[in-house]
Write an enzyme that holds these catalytic residues in place. Structure first.
Site, PDB file in Angstrom:
ATOM      1  N   LYS A   1     -13.861  -1.752  -2.649  1.00 36.59           N
ATOM      2  CA  LYS A   1     -12.920  -2.120  -3.716  1.00 36.59           C
ATOM      3  C   LYS A   1     -12.113  -0.881  -4.062  1.00 36.59           C
ATOM      4  O   LYS A   1     -12.596   0.244  -3.888  1.00 36.59           O
ATOM      5  CB  LYS A   1     -13.685  -2.573  -4.969  1.00 36.59           C
ATOM      6  CG  LYS A   1     -12.868  -3.430  -5.899  1.00 36.59           C
ATOM      7  CD  LYS A   1     -12.915  -4.881  -5.479  1.00 36.59           C
ATOM      8  CE  LYS A   1     -11.985  -5.752  -6.293  1.00 36.59           C
ATOM      9  NZ  LYS A   1     -12.244  -7.181  -6.029  1.00 36.59           N
TER      10      LYS A   1
ATOM     11  N   ASP B   1      -6.177  -8.110  -6.022  1.00 37.14           N
ATOM     12  CA  ASP B   1      -7.099  -8.432  -7.116  1.00 37.14           C
ATOM     13  C   ASP B   1      -6.205  -8.435  -8.367  1.00 37.14           C
ATOM     14  O   ASP B   1      -4.985  -8.618  -8.231  1.00 37.14           O
ATOM     15  CB  ASP B   1      -8.231  -7.393  -7.211  1.00 37.14           C
ATOM     16  CG  ASP B   1      -9.372  -7.836  -8.119  1.00 37.14           C
ATOM     17  OD1 ASP B   1     -10.211  -8.634  -7.688  1.00 37.14           O
ATOM     18  OD2 ASP B   1      -9.414  -7.394  -9.291  1.00 37.14           O
TER      19      ASP B   1
END
Ligand code: NDP
Ligand code: 2IT
Length: 448
Positions: free
Chosen positions: A128, A168
């Site tokens: 991430k 995201d």
């Protein structure tokens, strides 16, 4: 025989080793409370210190991003990429641009991603990244300058076989386009280094829709298990971004009534239901004008905007927290129960606090944890990677069919590892163990 693992001692060490990262501690605790008893029954995992090894990122990259705004002022932001675990495939996971982004939040997201990606059945490790950059109110040119500056550094650490980022919060099609274009110019290579790309340059059909659609395919499996379905159900949804929009679209398609959408300013409540026609207006407000969801009531005066509140106070059968972490608390969980809610499934990552999760489990509300319920997005990213490698594009129907099968499969895996004889399936337990086993076995096989 190796000594048994104790949850308290294990968490104490995680907190000491990773100070000031409450969201990371929370994500690890949620997994560990299920996995500590499981590894204690499977001493191989204890002997190989699998849990201790999984909580340590393989690599943490932090960098400086300098760019100039429309007033020609220099701006400085922090950029990150957490390469959490690559046991079952290249690092894979989104990029978040939001002022709240910090190391602990990205570590929680990267940790979740490892288990989620494992559940998809596709060969993807977990990662991430992101920045504390705030895209709100920025011009297209500012977004582009920022994305270029961000990629200037990130490009040194990613490629299609090493680490494949995607979107995201705050990173959608527009940002992926700028990031991809700059990577291509820097490397002079056209590769599938990012997913969520536009259809014209290597993107997959259904990827934008996939998290929201996948969530509803999972909810449908949960309901079928109870001989029930979505038709006629009242649904409350938080957020009004990528996940929320396509979740709402699929709800409508499957015959449910969507009552709410929200953003960080409040929620809109449309008692008559947000139908397909009204969703077209939502798409314009959010994806063309980059406006606030409160603008909805200007178009539909029968709806109300409730400022500063979350939608969990609205009577519903199903609640889908699809905005951000820790957006649904114990008080909200109690309100949902007393209002007759039967099912909560997480489109967002860790949107329910641990107290809310336990309340659901103890009070008969079916609970679909994010790592299972929202895995359709990354799964379809995996399908985009496959298509890029094959240098061909599958049809909308083909991708959708694969997505449905993957969500069905995830549901089956949860069921298998929840190991329940009667009553509700404990998806919380099932998802964590099912996600863990594949990664743990690969970790041991690959040595150290
Ligand atoms: P978007 O940026 O498209 O939308 C985010 C939405 O959540 C916006 O409505 C935003 O409102 C709201 N939101 C963000 N932060 C907060 C906050 N602190 N409080 C209240 N509302 C907030 O993001 P996505 O839809 O892509 O992501 C939503 C969630 O789903 C995240 O948890 C993400 O990690 C998760 N997820 C996303 C996937 C994907 O494929 N995109 C896949 C799997 C999970 P505002 O504009 O006011 O900030
Ligand atoms: O949280 C997530 O699963 C995502 N943001 C999607 C990641 C991806 O690589 O598609």
């Amino acid at each position: 025989m190796a000594a048994k693992l104790d949850l308290g001692t294990f968490m104490q060490k995680v907190k000491e080793d990773n100070p000031n990262e409450p969201e990371f501690h929370q994500a690890v605790h949620e997994v560990a409370e299920v996995l500590v008893p499981y590894v204690n029954e499977n001493p191989r995992y204890i002997k190989h210190k699998v849990l201790e090894r999984l909580v340590e990122p393989e690599r943490v990259i932090q960098f400086k991003i300098t760019w100039h705004d429309d007033h020609n002022e220099i701006q400085v932001n922090k950029g990150y990429r957490i390469q959490m675990n690559s046991c079952i495939g290249p690092y894979k996971g989104g990029l978040r641009f939001h002022p709240s982004v910090n190391l602990g939040i990205l570590k929680f997201l990267a940790f979740e991603q490892v288990f989620k990606n494992s559940l998809t059945t596709l060969p993807m490790g977990g990662g991430k990244g992101g920045s504390n950059f705030d895209p709100k109110g920025k011009s297209d040119l500012e977004i582009m300058r920022f994305c270029k500056a961000f990629m200037e550094e990130l490009s040194k650490h990613i490629d299609e076989n090493t680490d494949v980022p995607a979107g995201d919060i705050g990173v959608g099609g527009r940002e992926i386009g700028f990031l991809f274009g700059h990577y291509k110019r820097l490397r002079n290579k056209f590769t599938g280094v990012l997913t969520g790309k536009g259809l014209e340059y290597g993107g997959s059909l259904i990827r934008p829709e996939a998290t929201g659609y996948g969530l509803l395919y999972f909810v449908d499996c949960m309901l079928k298990e109870k001989n029930d379905g979505l038709k006629g159900k009242n649904v409350v949804i938080s957020g009004s971004g990528n996940v929320s929009f396509y979740a709402a679209e699929k709800c409508v398609e499957l015959g449910a009534k969507v009552l709410t959408l929200s953003d960080s300013s409040g929620y809109i409540y449309d008692q008559e239901g947000i139908d397909a026609e009204k969703l077209k207006v939502v798409a314009k407000i959010k994806f063309e004008d980059y406006d606030r969801i409160s603008a909805y009531v200007n178009h539909f005066p029968n709806a109300v905007f409730v400022e500063g509140k979350t939608p969990w106070e609205v009577q519903c059968d199903i609640a889908l927290p699809n905005a951000t972490q820790n957006e649904l608390h114990l008080d909200d969980a109690k309100k949902l129960l007393s209002n007759g809610c039967k099912l909560v499934a997480e489109g967002a990552n860790m949107p329910c606090t641990p107290e809310a999760v336990h309340f659901f489990l103890e009070n008969g509300i079916l609970y679909g944890p994010g790592k299972a319920a929202n895995a359709g997005g990354v799964a379809t990213s995996g399908l985009e990677m496959s298509q890029n490698s094959l240098r061909l594009s599958w049809t909308r129907e083909e991708v959708d069919e694969r997505l449905r099968n993957i969500m069905y499969n995830i549901h089956e895996q949860c069921k298998k590892f929840a190991d329940e004889k009667a009553g509700n399936i404990n998806y919380f337990k099932g998802a964590n163990i099912a996600g863990f086993v594949k990664v743990a076995n690969a970790l041991i096989a690959e040595g150290y």
